[in-house]
Design an enzyme around this catalytic site. Structure first.
Site, PDB file in Angstrom:
ATOM      1  CG  MET A 115     -11.274   3.457   1.847  1.00  0.00           C
ATOM      2  SD  MET A 115      -9.721   3.390   2.761  1.00  0.00           S
ATOM      3  CE  MET A 115      -8.563   3.508   1.397  1.00  0.00           C
TER       4      MET A 115
ATOM      5  CG  MET B 194      -8.140   7.251   2.400  1.00  0.00           C
ATOM      6  SD  MET B 194      -7.286   7.196   3.969  1.00  0.00           S
ATOM      7  CE  MET B 194      -6.587   5.550   3.914  1.00  0.00           C
TER       8      MET B 194
ATOM      9  CG  MET C 109     -11.566  -2.632   4.883  1.00  0.00           C
ATOM     10  SD  MET C 109     -10.076  -2.218   3.979  1.00  0.00           S
ATOM     11  CE  MET C 109      -9.073  -1.417   5.254  1.00  0.00           C
TER      12      MET C 109
ATOM     13  CG  ASP D  39      -6.167  -2.784   2.912  1.00  0.00           C
ATOM     14  OD1 ASP D  39      -5.116  -2.535   3.520  1.00  0.00           O
ATOM     15  OD2 ASP D  39      -6.776  -1.945   2.221  1.00  0.00           O
TER      16      ASP D  39
ATOM     17  CG  HIS E 154      -3.726  -1.497  -1.740  1.00  0.00           C
ATOM     18  ND1 HIS E 154      -4.859  -2.188  -2.115  1.00  0.00           N
ATOM     19  CD2 HIS E 154      -4.104  -0.718  -0.701  1.00  0.00           C
ATOM     20  CE1 HIS E 154      -5.871  -1.848  -1.331  1.00  0.00           C
ATOM     21  NE2 HIS E 154      -5.435  -0.943  -0.466  1.00  0.00           N
TER      22      HIS E 154
ATOM     23  CG  HIS F  61      -9.148   0.340  -0.680  1.00  0.00           C
ATOM     24  ND1 HIS F  61      -8.555   0.120   0.548  1.00  0.00           N
ATOM     25  CD2 HIS F  61     -10.488   0.363  -0.450  1.00  0.00           C
ATOM     26  CE1 HIS F  61      -9.496   0.025   1.471  1.00  0.00           C
ATOM     27  NE2 HIS F  61     -10.674   0.177   0.895  1.00  0.00           N
TER      28      HIS F  61
ATOM     29  CB  SER G 177      -0.882   0.012   1.246  1.00  0.00           C
ATOM     30  OG  SER G 177      -1.384   1.318   1.424  1.00  0.00           O
TER      31      SER G 177
ATOM     32  CG  ASP H  56      -5.007   2.509   0.693  1.00  0.00           C
ATOM     33  OD1 ASP H  56      -5.991   1.756   0.578  1.00  0.00           O
ATOM     34  OD2 ASP H  56      -3.907   2.129   1.144  1.00  0.00           O
TER      35      ASP H  56
HETATM   36  C1  DX5 Z   1      -6.331   1.600   5.407  1.00  0.00           C
HETATM   37  C2  DX5 Z   1      -5.824   1.272   4.023  1.00  0.00           C
HETATM   38  C3  DX5 Z   1      -4.735   0.278   3.977  1.00  0.00           C
HETATM   39  C4  DX5 Z   1      -3.493   0.696   4.704  1.00  0.00           C
HETATM   40  C5  DX5 Z   1      -2.796  -0.542   5.147  1.00  0.00           C
HETATM   41  O1  DX5 Z   1      -7.493   2.346   5.289  1.00  0.00           O
HETATM   42  O2  DX5 Z   1      -6.880   0.774   3.223  1.00  0.00           O
HETATM   43  O3  DX5 Z   1      -4.424  -0.087   2.637  1.00  0.00           O
HETATM   44  O4  DX5 Z   1      -2.615   1.460   3.958  1.00  0.00           O
HETATM   45  O5  DX5 Z   1      -1.692  -0.179   5.884  1.00  0.00           O
HETATM   46  P1  DX5 Z   1      -1.004  -1.145   6.941  1.00  0.00           P
HETATM   47  O6  DX5 Z   1      -0.502  -2.334   6.172  1.00  0.00           O
HETATM   48  O7  DX5 Z   1       0.058  -0.314   7.522  1.00  0.00           O
HETATM   49  O8  DX5 Z   1      -2.086  -1.552   7.916  1.00  0.00           O
HETATM   50 ZN    ZN Z   2      -6.408  -0.145   1.230  1.00  0.00          ZN
END
Ligand code: DX5
Ligand code: ZN
Length: 226
Positions: free
Chosen positions: A70, A38, A139, A177, A34, A68, A9, A36
């Site tokens: 969010m 947000m 998750m 994840d 990956h 991903h 990620s 992310d």
């Molecule tokens: C959290 C993200 C993850 C995050 C995982 O909302 O979706 O992808 O980056 O990070 P680690 O592996 O540090 O938990």
């Molecule tokens: Zn993620």
């Protein structure tokens, strides 16, 4: 199951040199990037959008980019990411009013479509759209931040998701994840996951290749005990 994929990620990468970080982690043996997204609305944090995805493609990244989302609403951003070079796009079912439609529009644009389930959310939303899913993402932390602790009940849910997938007979991947590292990746694989997101465990390590190799070693043990 031995076709395990490791998906670092980039949330935990150094954003000031993101292109180099992604190249480094791929050179170190990662399979998937990956990404992310947000929006400070669906989750209490704000990260990166389609322009950054496109910039990574222009930088020469050819590996699959696993976006991903969010965010809410979902559809317009899903389309924007498909246009920006995303390979896989997943979203949280409660963030879309029309889950079936959102899955279809992701696939229509040539991307793999996935549904993401928060720790307390049941798998019900997947049941009637299994034929429209390329992957299910569980998750194992509450979304919003990297570096959190793996929630152990995810192992029970992974087994349930694995059963659903196997019963469907469809080639749906099962991704996990949050809080994944060398210490728990074997148990996570044994519970049925085949795709592993890891942020802080990889980008927080001094040597990306070493930690990815250690993860693969654990995955080989999981495969051997299957
Ligand atoms: C959290 C993200 C993850 C995050 C995982 O909302 O979706 O992808 O980056 O990070 P680690 O592996 O540090 O938990
Ligand atoms: Zn993620």
């Amino acid at each position: 199951m031995s076709d395990f994929l490791i998906a670092p990620s980039i949330l935990s990468a150094d954003f000031a040199k993101l292109g180099d970080e992604v190249n480094a982690v791929l050179r170190a043996g990662a399979d998937v990037v990956h990404f992310d997204v947000m929006d400070n609305h669906y989750v209490p944090n704000l990260t990166i959008g389609p322009m950054v995805c496109r910039a990574l493609r222009h930088h020469g990244i050819t590996a699959p980019i696993d976006v991903h989302l969010m965010v809410t609403p979902v559809d317009e951003l899903a389309i924007a990411f498909a246009d920006a070079g995303a390979s896989w796009i997943s979203f949280h079912p409660e963030a879309s009013h029309h889950v079936d439609r959102t899955l279809s529009l992701i696939r229509e644009r040539g991307c793999k479509a996935g549904l993401v389930f928060n720790p307390a959310t049941g798998l019900e939303a997947a049941r009637y759209v299994m034929d429209k899913l390329d992957f299910i993402l569980l998750m194992s932390v509450n979304p919003g931040f990297g570096g959190q602790k793996f929630i152990p009940s995810t192992l029970v849910k992974l087994r349930e998701a694995r059963r659903m997938i196997d019963d469907s007979g469809l080639p749906i991947r099962l991704e996990v994840d949050g809080g994944v590292g060398t210490g728990n990746i074997r148990a996570i694989a044994e519970a049925g996951a085949d795709t592993f997101v890891a942020g802080s465990a990889i980008f927080g390590a001094p040597d990306y290749a070493e930690v990815i190799a250690a993860m693969r070693q654990q995955l080989a043990l999981a495969a051997a005990s299957a």
